[in-house]
Design an enzyme around this catalytic site. Structure first.
Site, short mmCIF file in Angstrom:
data_model
loop_
_atom_site.label_atom_id
_atom_site.label_comp_id
_atom_site.label_asym_id
_atom_site.label_seq_id
_atom_site.Cartn_x
_atom_site.Cartn_y
_atom_site.Cartn_z
N GLY A 128 -8.29 15.53 -16.79
CA GLY A 128 -8.00 15.67 -15.36
C GLY A 128 -6.90 16.70 -15.18
NE ARG A 275 6.82 -11.47 14.40
CZ ARG A 275 6.12 -12.59 14.29
NH1 ARG A 275 5.06 -12.80 15.07
NH2 ARG A 275 6.44 -13.50 13.40
CG HIS A 345 2.96 -4.17 10.47
ND1 HIS A 345 3.37 -2.86 10.36
CD2 HIS A 345 2.02 -4.17 11.44
CE1 HIS A 345 2.70 -2.11 11.21
NE2 HIS A 345 1.88 -2.87 11.88
N GLY A 347 4.71 -10.42 7.35
CA GLY A 347 3.53 -11.00 6.72
C GLY A 347 2.23 -10.46 7.30
CD GLU A 370 -7.52 18.67 -4.48
OE1 GLU A 370 -7.45 19.53 -5.38
OE2 GLU A 370 -8.56 18.38 -3.89
#
Ligand SMILES: Cc1cc2nc3c(=O)[nH]c(=O)nc-3n(C[C@H](O)[C@H](O)[C@H](O)COP(=O)(O)OP(=O)(O)OC[C@H]3O[C@@H](n4cnc5c(N)ncnc54)[C@H](O)[C@@H]3O)c2cc1C
Length: 390
Positions: A128, A275, A345, A347, A370
């Site tokens: 690779g 929230r 965020h 949980g 790449e």
């Protein structure tokens, strides 16, 4: 960025498409690992398969800055959709830069409409980062070449009609890269088997779902000698052609990273204002504000590096330093932003209900693809040491 009205119109069109058609469906398609057939048809209708193909060959003839910003917008919706067009862009760019006039006239107009779609295949199971270690062999036999070898991780490997393929034509050449040639191989799109070519079932992945990544197993596959990219002058030039295209690929990955990071940022900022904890929106807590400040700043810095790299590549000069810096910084930023946004965020970030879990699974590809970010750092350091040699 200073943009022309034409650039702004194009980017605005893509942004509208992404907000209306891509973002609302991307996670569902990702969870089903389903190819976005309708979205791809819409990309064709917008002419995006021909975005950077010159107008004389039926494309939109846009520059690389517009290209980078379009990729950023698509990736803000779903990086898999940008993956459908990315290998296609790279192959089209190589044909335009290095192909014979016959190859340009025969292939580019049909690539511009999306009638022909292209993959780009360099990586092998054992090679690779170390591209010079590839062993896929192309032997001349009369008016044809016979290809044998195994390619790995070919994005769009099944559905593509064309494969831009790197193969060894002279195994005795030293350095090895002088014995490598690029071929524009035509194959049957969607066929798992055809004479001399097997496309095994798609590889199962952490993210980057919907778009297939496949192996390509060549066993006595015959391709006309006219499929050598650039004709006779292209013999032994394949490595150089692919490396130049990889610079474009790195601009593309940096653009994808900015798009993905922006999506993670937007999701985090929205959630932070919705929230509540300890009697107020969490966006009022200073540690959450710190995350928002850091994400916003890093994304802006990544955008500026992206613009710098796109402009340098568009100028026609060597752009490995700028593309490497943009790719390295933007992709690390994207990966980092997905974790920070997931923390915002709480949980719920871990649930499939919110987009952030998909972004979190998609981000690591950008660090690896790449050219890994370890390799980017080697390239950046080498160029800086050359530049400031004493
Ligand atoms: C989803 C996906 C899609 C892809 N699509 C394509 C495609 O369309 N076409 C294509 O040709 N390829 C594609 N690739 C291949 C991708 O470009 C390679 O995976 C990538 O270049 C790394 O090569 P490798 O996986 O063989 O890792 P390796 O080269 O084996 O590297 C393994 C580790 O060693 C490190 N390493 C290697 N050499 C050095 C060194 N000299 N110094 C320090 N560290 C080093 C690497 O950074 C990495 O951490 C895709 C890969 C993925 C995952």
């Amino acid at each position: 960025m200073e943009l022309t009205s034409e650039q702004r119109d194009m980017i605005g069109l893509v942004r509208k498409f992404v907000d209306a058609e891509v973002a609302p469906q991307a996670s569902e398609l990702d969870h089903r690992d389903q190819f976005p057939t309708e979205m791809v048809e819409q990309l064709k209708q917008m002419g995006l398969f021909g975005l950077v193909i010159p107008e004389e060959y039926g494309g939109l003839g846009q520059d690389l800055v517009t290209y980078a910003l379009v990729i950023k917008e698509l990736s803000r919706g779903w990086i898999s959709l940008s993956g459908v067009v990315n290998t296609h862009f790279m192959a089209a760019w190589m044909i335009q830069q290095y192909g014979t006039e016959e190859q340009r006239r025969r292939l580019l107009p049909r690539m511009a409409t999306g009638e022909l779609r292209a993959a780009y295949s360099m990586t092998e199971p054992h090679a690779g980062s170390d591209v010079q270690a590839i062993t896929t062999r192309a032997r001349r036999d009369g008016a044809e070449y016979v290809i044998d070898g195994r390619k790995m991780w070919a994005t769009n490997g099944l559905r593509a009609d064309l494969v831009m393929l790197l193969a060894v034509t002279d195994p005795n050449a030293r350095p090895r890269h002088r014995g490598m040639t690029a071929f524009v191989v035509e194959k049957r799109a969607g066929a798992h088997e055809q004479p001399g070519l097997l496309v095994p079932p798609q590889l199962k992945k952490l993210g980057y779902k919907g778009v297939e990544s496949t192996e390509l197993v060549f066993d006595g596959f015959r391709t006309p000698a006219s499929s050598v990219l650039g004709g006779e002058t292209g013999l032994g030039q394949g490595f150089a052609y692919f490396m130049s295209a990889v610079e474009l690929g790195r601009v593309n990955v940096a653009a994808r990273a900015v798009g993905l990071a922006t999506a993670a940022f937007e999701a985090g900022v929205k959630y932070a204002q919705q929230r509540e904890a300890f009697g107020r929106p969490i966006s009022n807590h200073q540690l959450i504000q710190q995350k928002i400040a850091q994400m916003g700043t890093k994304i802006r810095a990544a955008e500026l590096l992206l613009e710098d790299a796109a402009r340098k590549k568009a100028s026609g000069g060597r752009a490995d330093l700028e593309a490497g810096m943009a790719k390295y910084f933007a992709t690390e930023t994207a990966h980092w932003c997905t974790v920070e946004s997931m923390r915002i965020h709480g949980g719920y970030g871990y649930s499939q209900e919110f987009v952030i879990e998909r972004l979190y699974r998609d981000a690591p590809l950008l660090i690896l693809g790449e050219g890994t970010n370890e390799i980017q750092q080697l390239l950046i350091a080498r160029r800086l040491l050359e530049r400031d040699a004493i």
